[in-house]
Write a protein that holds these residues in place. Sequence first.
Motif, PDB file in Angstrom:
ATOM      1  N   VAL A  69      -9.011   8.459  -1.598  1.00 50.08           N
ATOM      2  CA  VAL A  69      -9.880   7.602  -0.780  1.00 50.08           C
ATOM      3  C   VAL A  69      -9.017   6.955   0.300  1.00 50.08           C
ATOM      4  CG1 VAL A  69     -11.466   5.639  -0.750  1.00 50.08           C
ATOM      5  CG2 VAL A  69     -11.367   7.142  -2.759  1.00 50.08           C
ATOM      6  N   LYS A  70      -9.352   7.193   1.550  1.00 53.10           N
ATOM      7  CA  LYS A  70      -8.568   6.649   2.647  1.00 53.10           C
ATOM      8  C   LYS A  70      -8.897   5.183   2.905  1.00 53.10           C
ATOM      9  CE  LYS A  70      -7.885  10.997   5.148  1.00 53.10           C
ATOM     10  NZ  LYS A  70      -8.072  11.699   6.443  1.00 53.10           N
ATOM     11  N   ILE A  96      -3.626  -6.411  -5.260  1.00 55.52           N
ATOM     12  CA  ILE A  96      -2.765  -7.304  -4.495  1.00 55.52           C
ATOM     13  C   ILE A  96      -3.574  -8.107  -3.480  1.00 55.52           C
ATOM     14  CG2 ILE A  96      -0.759  -5.834  -4.804  1.00 55.52           C
ATOM     15  CD1 ILE A  96      -1.209  -4.676  -2.104  1.00 55.52           C
ATOM     16  N   GLY A  97      -2.972  -9.210  -2.987  1.00 60.69           N
ATOM     17  CA  GLY A  97      -3.645 -10.110  -2.067  1.00 60.69           C
ATOM     18  C   GLY A  97      -3.596  -9.647  -0.623  1.00 60.69           C
ATOM     19  N   GLN A  98      -4.279 -10.408   0.240  1.00 61.48           N
ATOM     20  CA  GLN A  98      -4.391 -10.042   1.652  1.00 61.48           C
ATOM     21  C   GLN A  98      -3.046 -10.021   2.356  1.00 61.48           C
ATOM     22  OE1 GLN A  98      -7.054  -8.968   3.340  1.00 61.48           O
ATOM     23  NE2 GLN A  98      -8.191  -8.990   1.416  1.00 61.48           N
ATOM     24  N   GLU A  99      -2.146 -10.948   2.017  1.00 61.26           N
ATOM     25  CA  GLU A  99      -0.841 -10.984   2.676  1.00 61.26           C
ATOM     26  C   GLU A  99      -0.042  -9.716   2.364  1.00 61.26           C
ATOM     27  OE1 GLU A  99       1.340 -14.502   1.859  1.00 61.26           O
ATOM     28  OE2 GLU A  99      -0.121 -15.850   2.775  1.00 61.26           O
ATOM     29  N   CYS A 100      -0.070  -9.293   1.105  1.00 62.25           N
ATOM     30  CA  CYS A 100       0.644  -8.081   0.715  1.00 62.25           C
ATOM     31  C   CYS A 100       0.018  -6.852   1.362  1.00 62.25           C
ATOM     32  CB  CYS A 100       0.639  -7.928  -0.808  1.00 62.25           C
ATOM     33  SG  CYS A 100       1.726  -9.083  -1.671  1.00 62.25           S
ATOM     34  N   ILE A 101      -1.315  -6.845   1.455  1.00 62.04           N
ATOM     35  CA  ILE A 101      -2.007  -5.726   2.100  1.00 62.04           C
ATOM     36  C   ILE A 101      -1.568  -5.605   3.559  1.00 62.04           C
ATOM     37  CG2 ILE A 101      -4.248  -4.903   2.932  1.00 62.04           C
ATOM     38  CD1 ILE A 101      -5.465  -6.037   0.358  1.00 62.04           C
ATOM     39  N   LEU A 147     -22.956  -6.037   7.362  1.00 64.27           N
ATOM     40  CA  LEU A 147     -21.622  -6.210   6.812  1.00 64.27           C
ATOM     41  C   LEU A 147     -21.313  -5.070   5.841  1.00 64.27           C
ATOM     42  CD1 LEU A 147     -21.489 -10.045   6.073  1.00 64.27           C
ATOM     43  CD2 LEU A 147     -20.584  -8.817   8.042  1.00 64.27           C
ATOM     44  N   LEU A 148     -20.166  -4.446   6.031  1.00 61.82           N
ATOM     45  CA  LEU A 148     -19.749  -3.357   5.151  1.00 61.82           C
ATOM     46  C   LEU A 148     -18.414  -3.711   4.505  1.00 61.82           C
ATOM     47  CD1 LEU A 148     -20.499  -0.211   7.337  1.00 61.82           C
ATOM     48  CD2 LEU A 148     -21.840  -1.063   5.420  1.00 61.82           C
ATOM     49  N   ASP A 149     -18.372  -3.671   3.176  1.00 64.47           N
ATOM     50  CA  ASP A 149     -17.093  -3.801   2.489  1.00 64.47           C
ATOM     51  C   ASP A 149     -16.372  -2.467   2.596  1.00 64.47           C
ATOM     52  OD1 ASP A 149     -17.302  -6.450   1.689  1.00 64.47           O
ATOM     53  OD2 ASP A 149     -18.445  -5.927  -0.104  1.00 64.47           O
ATOM     54  N   VAL A 150     -15.055  -2.541   2.756  1.00 62.84           N
ATOM     55  CA  VAL A 150     -14.267  -1.319   2.866  1.00 62.84           C
ATOM     56  C   VAL A 150     -13.056  -1.411   1.945  1.00 62.84           C
ATOM     57  CG1 VAL A 150     -14.972  -0.894   5.258  1.00 62.84           C
ATOM     58  CG2 VAL A 150     -12.895  -2.216   4.800  1.00 62.84           C
ATOM     59  N   THR A 151     -12.453  -0.268   1.679  1.00 61.04           N
ATOM     60  CA  THR A 151     -11.234  -0.261   0.883  1.00 61.04           C
ATOM     61  C   THR A 151     -10.078  -0.761   1.748  1.00 61.04           C
ATOM     62  OG1 THR A 151     -10.889   2.055   1.495  1.00 61.04           O
ATOM     63  CG2 THR A 151     -11.990   1.623  -0.603  1.00 61.04           C
ATOM     64  N   PRO A 152      -9.384  -1.837   1.337  1.00 59.96           N
ATOM     65  CA  PRO A 152      -8.316  -2.403   2.172  1.00 59.96           C
ATOM     66  C   PRO A 152      -7.086  -1.523   2.257  1.00 59.96           C
ATOM     67  CG  PRO A 152      -8.382  -3.504   0.040  1.00 59.96           C
ATOM     68  CD  PRO A 152      -9.581  -2.602   0.094  1.00 59.96           C
ATOM     69  N   TYR A 175      -2.717   4.686  -7.753  1.00 57.89           N
ATOM     70  CA  TYR A 175      -1.995   3.804  -6.825  1.00 57.89           C
ATOM     71  C   TYR A 175      -2.896   3.381  -5.666  1.00 57.89           C
ATOM     72  CZ  TYR A 175       2.460   5.241  -8.959  1.00 57.89           C
ATOM     73  OH  TYR A 175       3.493   5.482  -9.833  1.00 57.89           O
ATOM     74  N   GLU A 176      -2.517   2.248  -5.067  1.00 59.24           N
ATOM     75  CA  GLU A 176      -3.088   1.848  -3.771  1.00 59.24           C
ATOM     76  C   GLU A 176      -1.925   1.571  -2.825  1.00 59.24           C
ATOM     77  OE1 GLU A 176      -5.374  -1.740  -3.958  1.00 59.24           O
ATOM     78  OE2 GLU A 176      -3.793  -2.898  -4.927  1.00 59.24           O
ATOM     79  N   GLY A 177      -2.069   2.000  -1.581  1.00 58.25           N
ATOM     80  CA  GLY A 177      -1.001   1.798  -0.610  1.00 58.25           C
ATOM     81  C   GLY A 177      -1.070   2.806   0.512  1.00 58.25           C
TER      82      GLY A 177
END
Length: 206
Positions: A64-65, A159-164, A43-48, A93-95
Amino acid sequence: MTFSPQKKLNMSINPDEAVAYGAALHAATLSGDKSEEVRDVLLLDVTPLSLGIGVTGDRMFTVVKRNTPIPTKQTSILETSQDNQDCVVFRVYEGEREQTKYNNLLGYFKLTGIPRARRGVIKFEVTFDIDDNGILNVSAVETSTNNNNKITIKDKGRIGQECIARMVAEAKELKRKNNARRENFTAMNVLQSFCSVKHSCTHEMH
Protein backbone atom coordinates in the motif's frame (compact mmCIF):
# COMPACT_ATOMS: atom_id res chain seq x y z
CA MET A 1 -9.15 15.70 -3.34
CA THR A 2 -7.29 13.22 -5.51
CA PHE A 3 -4.37 13.74 -7.89
CA SER A 4 -5.09 13.34 -11.58
CA PRO A 5 -2.04 12.43 -13.70
CA GLN A 6 -3.69 14.16 -16.69
CA LYS A 7 -3.45 17.56 -14.99
CA LYS A 8 -0.31 19.62 -14.58
CA LEU A 9 0.74 20.56 -11.06
CA ASN A 10 -0.03 24.13 -10.05
CA MET A 11 3.29 25.66 -8.98
CA SER A 12 1.91 29.16 -8.36
CA ILE A 13 0.53 28.41 -4.88
CA ASN A 14 2.61 29.01 -1.76
CA PRO A 15 2.97 25.61 -0.01
CA ASP A 16 2.62 27.14 3.47
CA GLU A 17 -0.57 28.91 2.46
CA ALA A 18 -1.96 25.72 0.93
CA VAL A 19 -1.32 23.78 4.15
CA ALA A 20 -2.88 26.53 6.26
CA TYR A 21 -5.93 26.70 3.99
CA GLY A 22 -6.33 22.94 4.07
CA ALA A 23 -6.09 22.89 7.87
CA ALA A 24 -8.72 25.64 8.10
CA LEU A 25 -11.09 23.73 5.80
CA HIS A 26 -10.51 20.55 7.80
CA ALA A 27 -11.31 22.30 11.08
CA ALA A 28 -14.38 24.01 9.63
CA THR A 29 -15.74 20.77 8.20
CA LEU A 30 -15.24 18.87 11.47
CA SER A 31 -16.96 21.68 13.40
CA GLY A 32 -20.08 21.33 11.24
CA ASP A 33 -19.66 24.58 9.31
CA LYS A 34 -22.29 24.68 6.52
CA SER A 35 -20.95 27.70 4.66
CA GLU A 36 -20.54 27.59 0.88
CA GLU A 37 -16.72 27.42 1.17
CA VAL A 38 -16.74 24.07 3.00
CA ARG A 39 -20.05 22.34 2.34
CA ASP A 40 -18.77 20.54 -0.77
CA VAL A 41 -15.44 19.52 0.76
CA LEU A 42 -14.94 15.78 1.18
CA LEU A 43 -12.43 14.73 3.83
CA LEU A 44 -10.42 11.62 2.99
CA ASP A 45 -8.21 9.78 5.45
CA VAL A 46 -5.05 8.48 3.84
CA THR A 47 -2.18 6.22 4.79
CA PRO A 48 0.56 8.52 6.20
CA LEU A 49 3.32 6.07 5.24
CA SER A 50 3.72 3.20 2.79
CA LEU A 51 2.92 -0.27 4.12
CA GLY A 52 4.61 -3.48 3.11
CA ILE A 53 6.27 -6.81 3.88
CA GLY A 54 9.91 -7.52 4.64
CA VAL A 55 11.51 -9.66 1.90
CA THR A 56 14.93 -11.11 1.07
CA GLY A 57 17.84 -8.72 1.55
CA ASP A 58 16.08 -6.90 4.43
CA ARG A 59 14.07 -4.90 1.92
CA MET A 60 10.46 -3.74 2.19
CA PHE A 61 8.11 -4.82 -0.57
CA THR A 62 5.43 -2.09 -0.70
CA VAL A 63 1.81 -3.25 -0.90
CA VAL A 64 0.00 0.00 0.00
CA LYS A 65 1.60 3.25 -1.11
CA ARG A 66 1.73 6.39 1.01
CA ASN A 67 -1.31 8.73 0.72
CA THR A 68 -3.65 5.94 -0.39
CA PRO A 69 -7.24 6.89 0.63
CA ILE A 70 -8.76 4.59 3.24
CA PRO A 71 -10.63 2.31 3.53
CA THR A 72 -8.60 0.26 1.08
CA LYS A 73 -7.87 -3.38 0.31
CA GLN A 74 -4.85 -4.30 -1.79
CA THR A 75 -3.28 -7.65 -2.63
CA SER A 76 0.15 -8.68 -3.93
CA ILE A 77 1.73 -12.03 -4.78
CA LEU A 78 4.96 -13.07 -3.04
CA GLU A 79 6.94 -16.31 -3.25
CA THR A 80 9.41 -18.38 -1.26
CA SER A 81 13.04 -17.29 -1.41
CA GLN A 82 14.68 -20.58 -0.35
CA ASP A 83 14.41 -24.22 -1.34
CA ASN A 84 12.21 -26.51 0.79
CA GLN A 85 10.81 -23.82 3.07
CA ASP A 86 8.11 -25.15 5.38
CA CYS A 87 7.59 -21.89 7.29
CA VAL A 88 7.54 -18.22 6.34
CA VAL A 89 7.57 -15.21 8.67
CA PHE A 90 5.65 -12.17 7.37
CA ARG A 91 6.95 -8.95 8.92
CA VAL A 92 4.75 -5.88 8.41
CA TYR A 93 6.46 -2.49 8.08
CA GLU A 94 5.51 1.13 7.52
CA GLY A 95 7.96 3.60 6.02
CA GLU A 96 9.44 5.09 2.87
CA ARG A 97 12.88 3.51 2.74
CA GLU A 98 13.81 0.40 0.78
CA GLN A 99 15.74 -1.15 3.68
CA THR A 100 13.56 -2.41 6.53
CA LYS A 101 15.96 -1.22 9.25
CA TYR A 102 14.99 2.37 8.46
CA ASN A 103 11.25 1.63 8.67
CA ASN A 104 8.87 0.90 11.55
CA LEU A 105 8.05 -2.74 12.34
CA LEU A 106 4.32 -3.00 13.11
CA GLY A 107 4.14 -6.72 13.80
CA TYR A 108 4.69 -10.17 12.33
CA PHE A 109 3.06 -13.57 11.95
CA LYS A 110 4.09 -17.04 10.79
CA LEU A 111 2.63 -19.32 8.16
CA THR A 112 3.63 -22.95 8.77
CA GLY A 113 2.94 -26.25 7.03
CA ILE A 114 4.04 -24.97 3.62
CA PRO A 115 4.60 -27.65 0.93
CA ARG A 116 8.33 -28.15 0.38
CA ALA A 117 9.47 -27.11 -3.08
CA ARG A 118 12.14 -25.20 -4.95
CA ARG A 119 12.30 -21.51 -4.21
CA GLY A 120 9.84 -19.41 -6.18
CA VAL A 121 7.42 -22.29 -6.72
CA ILE A 122 5.23 -21.66 -3.67
CA LYS A 123 3.14 -18.47 -3.97
CA PHE A 124 1.45 -16.37 -1.30
CA GLU A 125 -1.45 -13.98 -1.72
CA VAL A 126 -0.74 -11.15 0.75
CA THR A 127 -3.61 -8.77 1.46
CA PHE A 128 -3.56 -5.45 3.33
CA ASP A 129 -7.08 -4.45 4.41
CA ILE A 130 -7.51 -1.07 6.16
CA ASP A 131 -11.00 -0.20 7.44
CA ASP A 132 -12.67 3.17 8.11
CA ASN A 133 -11.14 3.30 11.60
CA GLY A 134 -7.61 2.79 10.32
CA ILE A 135 -7.39 -0.77 11.66
CA LEU A 136 -5.01 -2.80 9.50
CA ASN A 137 -5.55 -6.50 8.80
CA VAL A 138 -2.74 -8.29 7.00
CA SER A 139 -3.32 -11.83 5.76
CA ALA A 140 -1.28 -14.35 3.78
CA VAL A 141 -2.69 -17.34 1.89
CA GLU A 142 -0.55 -20.10 0.37
CA THR A 143 -2.23 -20.45 -3.01
CA SER A 144 -1.91 -24.22 -3.57
CA THR A 145 -3.38 -25.32 -0.21
CA ASN A 146 -5.25 -22.19 1.00
CA ASN A 147 -3.25 -22.47 4.24
CA ASN A 148 -3.47 -19.00 5.79
CA ASN A 149 -2.77 -16.76 8.75
CA LYS A 150 -3.19 -13.07 9.56
CA ILE A 151 -2.49 -10.25 11.99
CA THR A 152 -4.56 -7.26 13.12
CA ILE A 153 -2.71 -4.01 13.81
CA LYS A 154 -4.38 -1.11 15.61
CA ASP A 155 -2.92 2.25 16.67
CA LYS A 156 -0.56 0.65 19.19
CA GLY A 157 2.93 0.60 17.76
CA ARG A 158 2.21 3.24 15.11
CA ILE A 159 4.50 6.27 15.07
CA GLY A 160 3.56 9.93 15.59
CA GLN A 161 3.32 12.80 13.13
CA GLU A 162 6.81 14.13 13.89
CA CYS A 163 8.41 10.77 13.12
CA ILE A 164 6.30 10.43 9.97
CA ALA A 165 7.45 13.85 8.74
CA ARG A 166 11.08 12.96 9.53
CA MET A 167 10.89 9.60 7.73
CA VAL A 168 9.32 11.15 4.63
CA ALA A 169 11.92 13.95 4.59
CA GLU A 170 14.79 11.45 4.95
CA ALA A 171 13.40 9.30 2.12
CA LYS A 172 13.10 12.35 -0.16
CA GLU A 173 16.64 13.47 0.67
CA LEU A 174 18.02 9.99 0.01
CA LYS A 175 16.15 9.86 -3.31
CA ARG A 176 17.60 13.25 -4.25
CA LYS A 177 21.13 12.07 -3.43
CA ASN A 178 20.63 8.83 -5.36
CA ASN A 179 19.36 10.78 -8.38
CA ALA A 180 22.35 13.13 -8.20
CA ARG A 181 24.70 10.12 -7.91
CA ARG A 182 23.03 8.50 -10.92
CA GLU A 183 23.32 11.70 -12.97
CA ASN A 184 27.01 12.02 -12.08
CA PHE A 185 27.60 8.39 -13.07
CA THR A 186 25.83 8.92 -16.40
CA ALA A 187 27.79 12.12 -17.08
CA MET A 188 31.07 10.35 -16.28
CA ASN A 189 30.21 7.53 -18.70
CA VAL A 190 29.41 10.06 -21.44
CA LEU A 191 32.68 11.91 -20.78
CA GLN A 192 34.71 8.68 -20.83
CA SER A 193 33.07 7.63 -24.09
CA PHE A 194 33.79 11.06 -25.61
CA CYS A 195 37.43 10.94 -24.51
CA SER A 196 37.77 7.41 -25.90
CA VAL A 197 36.39 8.49 -29.29
CA LYS A 198 38.57 11.62 -29.36
CA HIS A 199 41.68 9.60 -28.53
CA SER A 200 40.83 7.14 -31.31
CA CYS A 201 40.36 9.96 -33.83
CA THR A 202 43.62 11.61 -32.78
CA HIS A 203 45.44 8.29 -33.13
CA GLU A 204 44.09 7.84 -36.66
CA MET A 205 45.33 11.30 -37.71
CA HIS A 206 48.88 10.28 -36.87
